[in-house]
Scaffold this active site. Structure first.
Site, mmCIF file in Angstrom:
data_model
loop_
_atom_site.group_PDB
_atom_site.id
_atom_site.type_symbol
_atom_site.label_atom_id
_atom_site.label_comp_id
_atom_site.label_asym_id
_atom_site.label_seq_id
_atom_site.Cartn_x
_atom_site.Cartn_y
_atom_site.Cartn_z
ATOM 1 N N ASP A 1 -2.382 -11.120 -1.525
ATOM 2 C CA ASP A 1 -2.965 -10.547 -0.315
ATOM 3 C C ASP A 1 -4.435 -10.237 -0.617
ATOM 4 O O ASP A 1 -4.793 -9.958 -1.763
ATOM 5 C CB ASP A 1 -2.207 -9.265 0.036
ATOM 6 C CG ASP A 1 -2.617 -8.676 1.372
ATOM 7 O OD1 ASP A 1 -1.883 -8.881 2.345
ATOM 8 O OD2 ASP A 1 -3.662 -7.994 1.432
ATOM 9 N N ASP B 1 -4.351 -13.392 4.700
ATOM 10 C CA ASP B 1 -5.657 -12.816 5.008
ATOM 11 C C ASP B 1 -6.829 -13.261 4.138
ATOM 12 O O ASP B 1 -7.973 -12.913 4.467
ATOM 13 C CB ASP B 1 -5.585 -11.283 5.083
ATOM 14 C CG ASP B 1 -4.740 -10.660 3.992
ATOM 15 O OD1 ASP B 1 -4.402 -11.350 3.018
ATOM 16 O OD2 ASP B 1 -4.410 -9.459 4.126
ATOM 17 N N HIS C 1 0.817 -1.219 0.000
ATOM 18 C CA HIS C 1 0.000 0.000 0.000
ATOM 19 C C HIS C 1 0.850 1.269 0.000
ATOM 20 O O HIS C 1 0.292 2.374 -0.028
ATOM 21 C CB HIS C 1 -0.929 0.021 1.217
ATOM 22 C CG HIS C 1 -1.899 -1.105 1.267
ATOM 23 N ND1 HIS C 1 -2.674 -1.467 0.193
ATOM 24 C CD2 HIS C 1 -2.200 -1.977 2.273
ATOM 25 C CE1 HIS C 1 -3.431 -2.499 0.526
ATOM 26 N NE2 HIS C 1 -3.155 -2.834 1.780
ATOM 27 N N HIS D 1 -6.076 -7.685 0.087
ATOM 28 C CA HIS D 1 -6.263 -6.267 -0.219
ATOM 29 C C HIS D 1 -5.469 -5.913 -1.471
ATOM 30 O O HIS D 1 -4.340 -6.365 -1.645
ATOM 31 C CB HIS D 1 -5.785 -5.407 0.956
ATOM 32 C CG HIS D 1 -6.431 -5.779 2.250
ATOM 33 N ND1 HIS D 1 -5.758 -6.440 3.259
ATOM 34 C CD2 HIS D 1 -7.700 -5.601 2.690
ATOM 35 C CE1 HIS D 1 -6.585 -6.656 4.267
ATOM 36 N NE2 HIS D 1 -7.770 -6.150 3.957
#
Length: 309
Positions: A159, A236, A117, A161
């Protein structure tokens, strides 16, 4: 198989903070106890020059001396401290070291990393510097000293996200292909355009996920000819993750990892991987997902070790 760590640099967090910092030490302890095929090695910090391959000098300096804008730190989600700044550098350094080792030996890993990110001039979502982006750019620079053609790098981000920072960094770079398989309605809510984005609905389970992954890897292969792979093996997507919203089982996640390793092996591609996110309701579940990834990786590393020379 060489595995790099920086868990001796513990980020001081306030009570009740939702980031599971202790998972890194728990993972390292289990790898040391259960997988003797792994050689654990302490990571060195990334230098200013290495970070500057991706990040702006002002942002690097601000993280280093604590002058970073408080709004930026709120977006990152950590309080600033010298330990935070050092850990961020070491996390990038671990992916750099894993990438160099993978290019020599076929496979290597970073116990942490996957900080996808982070943008050139800011962080976000528990990510300070973008380790995969810095490692990709540095491996390309080192490759260019030996050969005239640029190293073609695929970043396979699994991931839950979306890797928005990575997508933005390489948006106009044809030598890096970014693939992100992620939750459609999950963070970040304003997504960037990767070279290939696969948006998955809440509740996606093993069969649908693995089918989507298979199609994504096929499309990547049709559109791009990588020479090196950086894999973000997030824990995740697991059904027990507090922030994931997908429903992958232990077996589904292990099948995911083995599919990525097999895909790279079939093409003779060296691969470095990082652990990325994991926020299990039970921290033991996150660590177990990651141990399973390393167990699959050890099998893959053995194939590299035994391949004909």
């Amino acid at each position: 198989m060489q595995v790099f760590y920086a868990n001796q640099f513990v980020l001081p967090l306030p009570p009740g903070h939702r980031f599971p910092m202790e998972k890194y030490q728990l993972l390292r302890d289990r790898l040391a106890a259960e997988l003797p095929q792994i050689r654990l090695m302490r990571a060195e910090p990334a230098s200013d020059g290495e970070l500057a391959l991706v990040h702006t000098p002002g942002y690097i300096q601000a993280i280093g001396d604590g002058s970073v804008d408080p709004k930026v730190m709120r977006e990152i989600g950590f309080p600033w401290s010298p330990a935070m700044a050092e850990r961020a550098r070491r996390s990038v350094g671990a992916t750099i070291a894993a990438s160099r080792a993978a290019l020599r030996e076929g496979l290597a890993a970073n116990i942490a990393g996957g900080t996808h990110h982070a943008y050139p001039d800011k962080g976000g979502g528990f990510c300070v510097f973008n380790d995969a982006a810095v490692a990709a750019r540095l491996m390309q620079a080192e490759h260019a000293r030996r050969r005239r053609t640029p190293l073609q790098v695929a970043i396979v981000d699994l991931d839950v996200h979306q890797g928005n920072g990575t997508a933005r960094i390489f948006r106009d770079d044809p030598s890096v292909f970014t693939l992100s398989l992620h939750g459609q309605k999950n963070f970040p809510f304003r997504k960037e355009a990767s070279d290939l984005d696969v948006d998955l609905p809440d509740g996606t389970g093993d069969d649908a996920y693995l089918h989507a992954l298979e199609r994504a890897l096929e499309e990547l292969s049709h559109r791009f000819d990588p020479e090196f792979v950086i894999y973000l093996a997030g824990a995740d997507p697991h059904e027990g993750d507090r922030l994931g919203r997908l429903k992958l089982s232990w077996d589904g996640l292990e099948a995911r990892d083995r599919r990525v390793f097999d895909w790279a092996w079939q093409r003779g591609l060296p691969l470095a991987f990082a652990m990325a996110g994991g926020y299990g309701t039970r921290i033991e579940d996150t660590v177990q997902v990651q141990v399973n990834t390393f167990s699959a990786a050890v099998d893959h590393a053995l194939r590299w070790h035994n391949r004909p020379r």
